[in-house]
Design an enzyme around this catalytic site. Sequence first.
Site, PDB file in Angstrom:
ATOM      1  N   GLY A   1       0.824  -1.206   0.000  1.00  0.00           N
ATOM      2  CA  GLY A   1       0.000   0.000   0.000  1.00  0.00           C
ATOM      3  C   GLY A   1       0.856   1.255   0.000  1.00  0.00           C
ATOM      4  O   GLY A   1       2.018   1.254  -0.395  1.00  0.00           O
ATOM      5  N   ILE A   2       0.249   2.309   0.536  1.00  0.00           N
ATOM      6  CA  ILE A   2       0.849   3.641   0.475  1.00  0.00           C
ATOM      7  C   ILE A   2       1.493   3.956   1.828  1.00  0.00           C
ATOM      8  O   ILE A   2       0.992   3.509   2.842  1.00  0.00           O
ATOM      9  CB  ILE A   2      -0.268   4.641   0.105  1.00  0.00           C
ATOM     10  CG1 ILE A   2       0.278   5.957  -0.374  1.00  0.00           C
ATOM     11  CG2 ILE A   2      -1.271   4.848   1.220  1.00  0.00           C
ATOM     12  CD1 ILE A   2      -0.779   6.772  -1.141  1.00  0.00           C
ATOM     13  N   GLY A   3       2.596   4.678   1.841  1.00  0.00           N
ATOM     14  CA  GLY A   3       3.107   5.196   3.109  1.00  0.00           C
ATOM     15  C   GLY A   3       4.457   4.654   3.514  1.00  0.00           C
ATOM     16  O   GLY A   3       5.175   4.042   2.732  1.00  0.00           O
ATOM     17  N   ALA A   4       4.788   4.913   4.784  1.00  0.00           N
ATOM     18  CA  ALA A   4       6.132   4.632   5.291  1.00  0.00           C
ATOM     19  C   ALA A   4       6.391   3.133   5.415  1.00  0.00           C
ATOM     20  O   ALA A   4       7.506   2.666   5.151  1.00  0.00           O
ATOM     21  CB  ALA A   4       6.302   5.295   6.656  1.00  0.00           C
ATOM     22  N   ILE A   5       5.373   2.362   5.788  1.00  0.00           N
ATOM     23  CA  ILE A   5       5.615   0.937   6.041  1.00  0.00           C
ATOM     24  C   ILE A   5       5.975   0.187   4.753  1.00  0.00           C
ATOM     25  O   ILE A   5       6.945  -0.575   4.737  1.00  0.00           O
ATOM     26  CB  ILE A   5       4.444   0.318   6.814  1.00  0.00           C
ATOM     27  CG1 ILE A   5       4.493   0.874   8.242  1.00  0.00           C
ATOM     28  CG2 ILE A   5       4.496  -1.207   6.816  1.00  0.00           C
ATOM     29  CD1 ILE A   5       3.357   0.513   9.117  1.00  0.00           C
TER      30      ILE A   5
ATOM     31  N   GLU B   1      -1.930  -2.182  -6.587  1.00  0.00           N
ATOM     32  CA  GLU B   1      -2.697  -1.045  -7.102  1.00  0.00           C
ATOM     33  C   GLU B   1      -1.777   0.146  -7.325  1.00  0.00           C
ATOM     34  O   GLU B   1      -1.967   0.924  -8.238  1.00  0.00           O
ATOM     35  CB  GLU B   1      -3.862  -0.696  -6.185  1.00  0.00           C
ATOM     36  CG  GLU B   1      -3.468  -0.192  -4.824  1.00  0.00           C
ATOM     37  CD  GLU B   1      -4.632  -0.138  -3.879  1.00  0.00           C
ATOM     38  OE1 GLU B   1      -5.482  -1.034  -3.951  1.00  0.00           O
ATOM     39  OE2 GLU B   1      -4.689   0.801  -3.065  1.00  0.00           O
TER      40      GLU B   1
ATOM     41  N   GLY C   1      -7.937  -0.546  -1.694  1.00  0.00           N
ATOM     42  CA  GLY C   1      -7.788  -1.893  -2.253  1.00  0.00           C
ATOM     43  C   GLY C   1      -7.497  -2.948  -1.207  1.00  0.00           C
ATOM     44  O   GLY C   1      -7.106  -4.058  -1.563  1.00  0.00           O
TER      45      GLY C   1
HETATM   46  N1  COA Z   1      -6.579   6.340  17.241  1.00  0.00           N
HETATM   47  C1  COA Z   1      -6.404   7.659  17.080  1.00  0.00           C
HETATM   48  N2  COA Z   1      -5.627   8.186  16.095  1.00  0.00           N
HETATM   49  C2  COA Z   1      -5.030   7.332  15.271  1.00  0.00           C
HETATM   50  C3  COA Z   1      -5.182   5.938  15.382  1.00  0.00           C
HETATM   51  C4  COA Z   1      -5.985   5.453  16.423  1.00  0.00           C
HETATM   52  N3  COA Z   1      -6.141   4.141  16.576  1.00  0.00           N
HETATM   53  N4  COA Z   1      -4.448   5.331  14.438  1.00  0.00           N
HETATM   54  C5  COA Z   1      -3.863   6.307  13.730  1.00  0.00           C
HETATM   55  N5  COA Z   1      -4.210   7.509  14.230  1.00  0.00           N
HETATM   56  C6  COA Z   1      -3.774   8.814  13.750  1.00  0.00           C
HETATM   57  C7  COA Z   1      -2.251   8.863  13.766  1.00  0.00           C
HETATM   58  O1  COA Z   1      -1.750   9.372  14.990  1.00  0.00           O
HETATM   59  C8  COA Z   1      -1.965   9.778  12.614  1.00  0.00           C
HETATM   60  O2  COA Z   1      -2.162  11.129  13.008  1.00  0.00           O
HETATM   61  P1  COA Z   1      -0.925  12.170  12.954  1.00  0.00           P
HETATM   62  O3  COA Z   1      -0.621  12.271  11.475  1.00  0.00           O
HETATM   63  O4  COA Z   1      -1.524  13.402  13.544  1.00  0.00           O
HETATM   64  O5  COA Z   1       0.164  11.525  13.752  1.00  0.00           O
HETATM   65  C9  COA Z   1      -3.082   9.473  11.627  1.00  0.00           C
HETATM   66  O6  COA Z   1      -4.134   8.900  12.375  1.00  0.00           O
HETATM   67  C10 COA Z   1      -2.660   8.476  10.555  1.00  0.00           C
HETATM   68  O7  COA Z   1      -2.150   7.330  11.156  1.00  0.00           O
HETATM   69  P2  COA Z   1      -0.904   6.553  10.544  1.00  0.00           P
HETATM   70  O8  COA Z   1      -0.709   5.323  11.357  1.00  0.00           O
HETATM   71  O9  COA Z   1       0.259   7.481  10.369  1.00  0.00           O
HETATM   72  O10 COA Z   1      -1.502   6.213   9.123  1.00  0.00           O
HETATM   73  P3  COA Z   1      -0.777   5.809   7.772  1.00  0.00           P
HETATM   74  O11 COA Z   1      -0.353   7.005   7.013  1.00  0.00           O
HETATM   75  O12 COA Z   1       0.251   4.744   8.021  1.00  0.00           O
HETATM   76  O13 COA Z   1      -2.023   5.180   6.990  1.00  0.00           O
HETATM   77  C11 COA Z   1      -4.088   4.009   6.850  1.00  0.00           C
HETATM   78  C12 COA Z   1      -2.754   4.134   7.569  1.00  0.00           C
HETATM   79  C13 COA Z   1      -4.835   2.842   7.453  1.00  0.00           C
HETATM   80  C14 COA Z   1      -4.901   5.291   7.032  1.00  0.00           C
HETATM   81  C15 COA Z   1      -3.813   3.769   5.328  1.00  0.00           C
HETATM   82  O14 COA Z   1      -3.057   2.592   5.179  1.00  0.00           O
HETATM   83  C16 COA Z   1      -5.097   3.626   4.546  1.00  0.00           C
HETATM   84  O15 COA Z   1      -5.642   4.621   4.128  1.00  0.00           O
HETATM   85  N6  COA Z   1      -5.589   2.382   4.369  1.00  0.00           N
HETATM   86  C17 COA Z   1      -6.910   2.107   3.768  1.00  0.00           C
HETATM   87  C18 COA Z   1      -6.876   1.633   2.375  1.00  0.00           C
HETATM   88  C19 COA Z   1      -5.888   0.586   2.060  1.00  0.00           C
HETATM   89  O16 COA Z   1      -5.386  -0.174   2.879  1.00  0.00           O
HETATM   90  N7  COA Z   1      -5.573   0.525   0.784  1.00  0.00           N
HETATM   91  C20 COA Z   1      -4.615  -0.366   0.241  1.00  0.00           C
HETATM   92  C21 COA Z   1      -3.325   0.263  -0.006  1.00  0.00           C
HETATM   93  S1  COA Z   1      -3.292   1.883  -0.745  1.00  0.00           S
END
Ligand code: COA
Length: 436
Positions: free
Chosen positions: A214-218, A237, A335
Site C-alpha cells: 500500500g501507500i506510506g512509510a511501512i 494497485e 484496495g
Molecule cells: N486512534 C487515534 N488516532 C489514530 C489511530 C488510532 N487508533 N491510528 C492512527 N491515528 C492517527 C495517527 O496518529 C496519525 O495522526 P498524525 O498524522 O496526527 O500523527 C493518523 O491517524 C494516521 O495514522 P498513521 O498510522 O500514520 O496512518 P498511515 O499514514 O500509516 O495510513 C491508513 C494508515 C490505514 C490510514 C492507510 O493505510 C489507509 O488509508 N488504508 C486504507 C486503504 C488501504 O489499505 N488501501 C490499500 C493500499 S493503498
Amino acid sequence: MALKPIKTVTPDEAIKAVRSGDHLHLSSVATSPQCLVHALCRRGRTGELADVHIHHLHTEGPAPYAGPEFEGVFQLDSFFVGPNVRAQTQRGFADYIPVFLGETQKLYREGYLPCDVAMIQVCPPDDTGLVSLGTSVDATLAAMESARCVIAVINPHVPRTFGDALISLDRINIFVEDDTPLETVHFAAPDTVETAIGRNCAELIEDGATLQLGIGAIPNAVLSQLGGHKNLGVHTEMFADGVIGLEEKGVINGAKKVIDPGKMVATFLLGSRQLYDYTHENRLVLMKDVGYTNDPFLISQNPRATAINSALQVDLTGQICADSIGVKHYSGVGGQVDFFYGASRSPGGKAILAMPSVTSQGISKIVPMLLPGAGVVTTRAHAHWVVTEYGAVNLYGCPLQERARLLAGIAHPDHREALDRAAFERFGSHFHFVKK
Ligand code: COA
C-alpha cells in the site's frame, strides 16, 4: 501520414463544457488536472453553475471545490478521502462513497454513477496519435468511456506509460496545454519502529512472491528489507520509489508470476520525479485498469501473492478498521479487501496487516473494541497475518480467545496488561487458562 495539429484552448474555455447538474470525474493522485480544477473553481464563483457533482480517488494538490465556499455549486463525493479533502469531509461539506477500489470503475461502467465530463491529464501524443494516462489509469479510463465530454490536459511531465494507459487522441474532445510539474511525494527514511515492522514483514515474504504494497512509510520500510530476496514480482494497485532499486538489482524480476510474467503491474503511481522518469517509456511497467489490478480472482492466480496493508485500529478478534477514526472518515476502503482476499486465495499467498503498535500519541492500535462509529474494512474472517514492531501472528483458523492472546502478545508492552484484562472480561475466567 502526419497527424493533424491539435487545437488547444485555455482552461477557462475548456471548463465551459461543464453544465449545472453534471457529474465530473477528475484523474487521480499525481495527475489531478490542477489547471482545470482552478478554472472550474473560477467558473464556480461566477454563479453560473449549480449542483455539479465531483468524483475522484485520492488526488494530490489543492481541492478547493470541496470547501464551504462552493456549497450548492459543487458536491464532492469521493471514492477515497485523501489529505486534501479530509477536513471538509469530516465537517460534512464533502462526502465519501464506500467502495472497493477495484469496483470504482464498475460504478461508471454499469451506470451506478453517471460521468458527464472526465477531466484527465496525458502526455503529448506520439507519432501514431496515442497519448498516455501516465501515472493514473484506475477508474479514469472507465469514466472516459461513459463521459459526454473528455477534457485532456497535455502535459510533457506526464510519463508515457503502457498497458491500458495508452489511448487514442480521438477519444478526447477538448485539449488544454500545461507544463506544471506533477505532484510528488517523498517518503522519509523509515524510523526504528518502521524498520522493525519492515523486518518482520520481510521474514514472511518468500522468494518468488508477487507483492502488493500500500501507500506510506511501512511499504517503503518493507521494500528496504528485501535486498536479499529472489524472483519477486509486483502486481499491486500502486507503487512508489521503493521498487526501483530492487528491480535494478534483479530482486524484482517477475519470473514466477503467472499473470503478466516479467512485468510490474499497477493502476496508479505516487512518488518522486525519479519514479515518474523511471516509468517513462518503461516496458517493464504495465499500467492497467483498476478492475484488472484489483480483481481478487486474478490476484489469486499469481503464486505466493503477498499483500501488505496498514490499519488505524484492530480489535482483539481481528476486525480491521482502516478508513475512520471513530466516526471521522480518515481515508477509504481502498484496495485492502481486494488484495487481502486475493492474496489469501493464492497458492502460498499471505495477507499481512502491518502497523505500529501505538500511534504517535502512544495510543494502542490493538484495542478491545473499535471506537464507536469505526468502520470495519477487513472482517475478522478475512484477517490473516498481523504484524507490529513486536512480532507477527497469524489469526487465520484461530478461535476468538486465541486471537486475543496472539494480538495482545504483539501489542506495545505498556498496553498488554489492559488488553489481557479486557479479554478476560469479554471471554470470562477461562481466558487465562488458554495456553500462554
Ligand atoms: N486512534 C487515534 N488516532 C489514530 C489511530 C488510532 N487508533 N491510528 C492512527 N491515528 C492517527 C495517527 O496518529 C496519525 O495522526 P498524525 O498524522 O496526527 O500523527 C493518523 O491517524 C494516521 O495514522 P498513521 O498510522 O500514520 O496512518 P498511515 O499514514 O500509516 O495510513 C491508513 C494508515 C490505514 C490510514 C492507510 O493505510 C489507509 O488509508 N488504508 C486504507 C486503504 C488501504 O489499505 N488501501 C490499500 C493500499 S493503498
